[in-house]
Design an enzyme around this catalytic site. Structure first.
Site, PDB file in Angstrom:
ATOM      1  N   SER A 295      48.918  25.581  34.154  1.00 34.18           N
ATOM      2  CA  SER A 295      47.621  25.501  34.811  1.00 34.18           C
ATOM      3  C   SER A 295      47.744  24.616  36.053  1.00 34.18           C
ATOM      4  CB  SER A 295      46.568  24.993  33.830  1.00 34.18           C
ATOM      5  OG  SER A 295      45.277  25.194  34.343  1.00 34.18           O
ATOM      6  N   ASP A 377      43.633  35.985  31.719  1.00 34.88           N
ATOM      7  CA  ASP A 377      43.313  34.598  32.061  1.00 34.88           C
ATOM      8  C   ASP A 377      42.051  34.563  32.915  1.00 34.88           C
ATOM      9  OD1 ASP A 377      43.288  31.892  32.885  1.00 34.88           O
ATOM     10  OD2 ASP A 377      45.468  31.780  32.695  1.00 34.88           O
ATOM     11  N   HIS A 406      43.835  31.742  28.881  1.00 34.45           N
ATOM     12  CA  HIS A 406      44.390  30.486  29.390  1.00 34.45           C
ATOM     13  C   HIS A 406      45.087  29.738  28.253  1.00 34.45           C
ATOM     14  CE1 HIS A 406      44.795  28.031  32.896  1.00 34.45           C
ATOM     15  NE2 HIS A 406      44.323  26.961  32.297  1.00 34.45           N
TER      16      HIS A 406
END
Length: 426
Positions: A295, A377, A406
């Site tokens: 991320s 995602d 995610h």
């Protein structure tokens, strides 16, 4: 093998505290799947989505399902209700004529509770091009910034943490001076005399403590896991909770009106400073450094490799901060989605973003990299990630796990870390 799996699973869990965990299974499952096994189509094709609803693993029949289809993060093209027949409904999207992603959401209400899911079809994603542009002084801006950093003495302070040490690894809480503040992190290094390769772990978004990567250090690799906020990383969780809801609540937007004072300038230079620290260690072999994260950490991995030629390998899971201006061009942009809200779309903020967008660092990556994400995602949209990945000219390997949102499957992490370990210990 069981012990190895347990240790790595524990390590990966500690690393992934900053990301969303794989969601638990619910009583009712809504299943949406494209009609192509790899979820990938060519521009101009029509995707077809299959919708099922399971309860107790049995397909439900004759119930109404609401669905919508549209480009990810954008307004839906169509919203309708369809009835499951023999437990299945099939919906066909209209042609998708651009390189990008199309998402089908489905939801059902059962016993007063709503259950939902979605699937995302990719259309020639390797042809997605970024919307952001490279400023003419981008390289000079960052060379000047690194020059400023080089003039600041590192002044490392290493504090042994006996409670975290093992018979093979010493663990330290570390502070080093950085541009406008400090960098704090957890160093894990093998106790045995020798020269070792190193891993720099860069963090996902948020404010939290860190625990270090003892698992890799026990296998002969120096690891340095850093925070980015200039505060110690061994404090009580309540301290970080208070900062998250207070002073650092929206840190990614702080001082975005000026590229010289934007919050991430100190963060990006802090990653370079962390490499300085690794290079200063007597036990470092002087040759092999990998950088990895997910991320925001995936973004920082690419950024650090683009900024610092001392990085040899990078491993990035679902990188954030990619192609931030996508929303200004009618498509999804990367986390933290600052340009989705028109209030933030001031010209000076847009201009600042170009100096901090992963896309523009990806252009300068020259080392082998391993990358992985999913089509589903919703935090770091695949359109934005492909926009960065597609400009990388260095050797690269992309592993897509379409279903993942995610989060990652254990097999996904295994693949990335196995790649990294082999590179570092060749």
């Amino acid at each position: 093998m069981k012990n190895r799996f347990f240790l790595l699973s524990f390590f990966l869990l500690s690393l992934c505290l900053e990301t969303i965990a794989q969601p638990p299974r619910q009583l009712v499952q809504v299943i949406v799947t494209p009609d192509k096994a790899d979820w990938t189509y060519q521009k101009g094709e029509q995707a077809q989505f299959r919708i099922m609803v399971l309860k107790d693993n049995v397909a439900l029949d004759g119930i109404d399902v609401k669905y919508s289809i549209g480009p990810e993060k954008m307004d839906a093209w169509e919203e309708k209700t369809i009835t499951l027949k023999k437990g299945v409904a099939t919906v066909k999207a209209k042609q998708f004529n651009e390189a990008g992603f199309l998402r089908c959401y489905a939801s059902v209400e059962i016993d007063g509770k709503t259950y939902s899911s979605y699937a995302t079809a990719g259309f020639t994603p390797d042809q997605i091009k970024p919307t952001t542009t490279l400023p003419s002084d981008f390289e000079q801006f960052w060379e000047n910034a690194k020059g400023e950093l080089a003039n600041i003495p590192m002044k490392p302070v290493m504090t042994l943490m006996p409670e975290r040490c093992t018979d093979k690894v010493d663990v330290y809480h570390v502070s080093i001076d950085n541009f406008r503040g400090k960098v704090y992190g957890i160093l894990c290094k093998p106790k045995a005399e020798g020269k070792y390769p190193a891993i720099l772990h860069v963090p996902g978004a948020g404010i939290r403590p860190y625990y270090g990567d003892v698992w890799s250090a026990e296998r002969g690799i120096i690891t340095f896991q850093i925070g980015i906020h200039g505060i110690p990383v061994n404090l009580d969780q309540k301290v970080y909770d208070n900062l998250s809801s207070g002073a650092l609540g929206s840190y990614w937007a702080t001082n975005m009106d000026d590229k010289n004072y934007y919050y991430f300038k100190r963060v990006y230079l802090g990653c370079v400073r962390a490499v300085d620290f690794i290079e200063s260690l007597d036990c470092f072999n002087g040759e092999d450094i990998a950088v990895t994260g997910g991320s925001q950490g995936g973004a920082l991995s690419i950024i650090t490799a683009g900024l610092d030629s001392r990085i040899d390998y990078l491993i990035a899971f679902y990188p954030a901060l990619c192609d931030l201006t996508g929303y200004l061009h009618g498509r999804a942009g990367g986390w933290p989605h600052m340009f989705r809200d028109g209030f933030t779309n001031k010209p000076e903020k847009v201009e600042t973003s170009k100096y901090y967008d992963v896309v523009n660092f990806a252009r300068f990556v020259k080392v082998p990299g391993w990358y992985s994400w999913g089509y589903n995602d919703d935090v770091c949209p695949p359109t934005s990630m492909y926009a960065a990945y597609n400009v990388i000219t260095a050797p690269k390997e992309l592993k897509i796990f379409p279903e993942t949102q995610h989060w990652t499957f254990p097999e996904q992490h295994w693949a990335g870390y196995d790649w990294m370990y082999k590179k570092l210990q060749e």
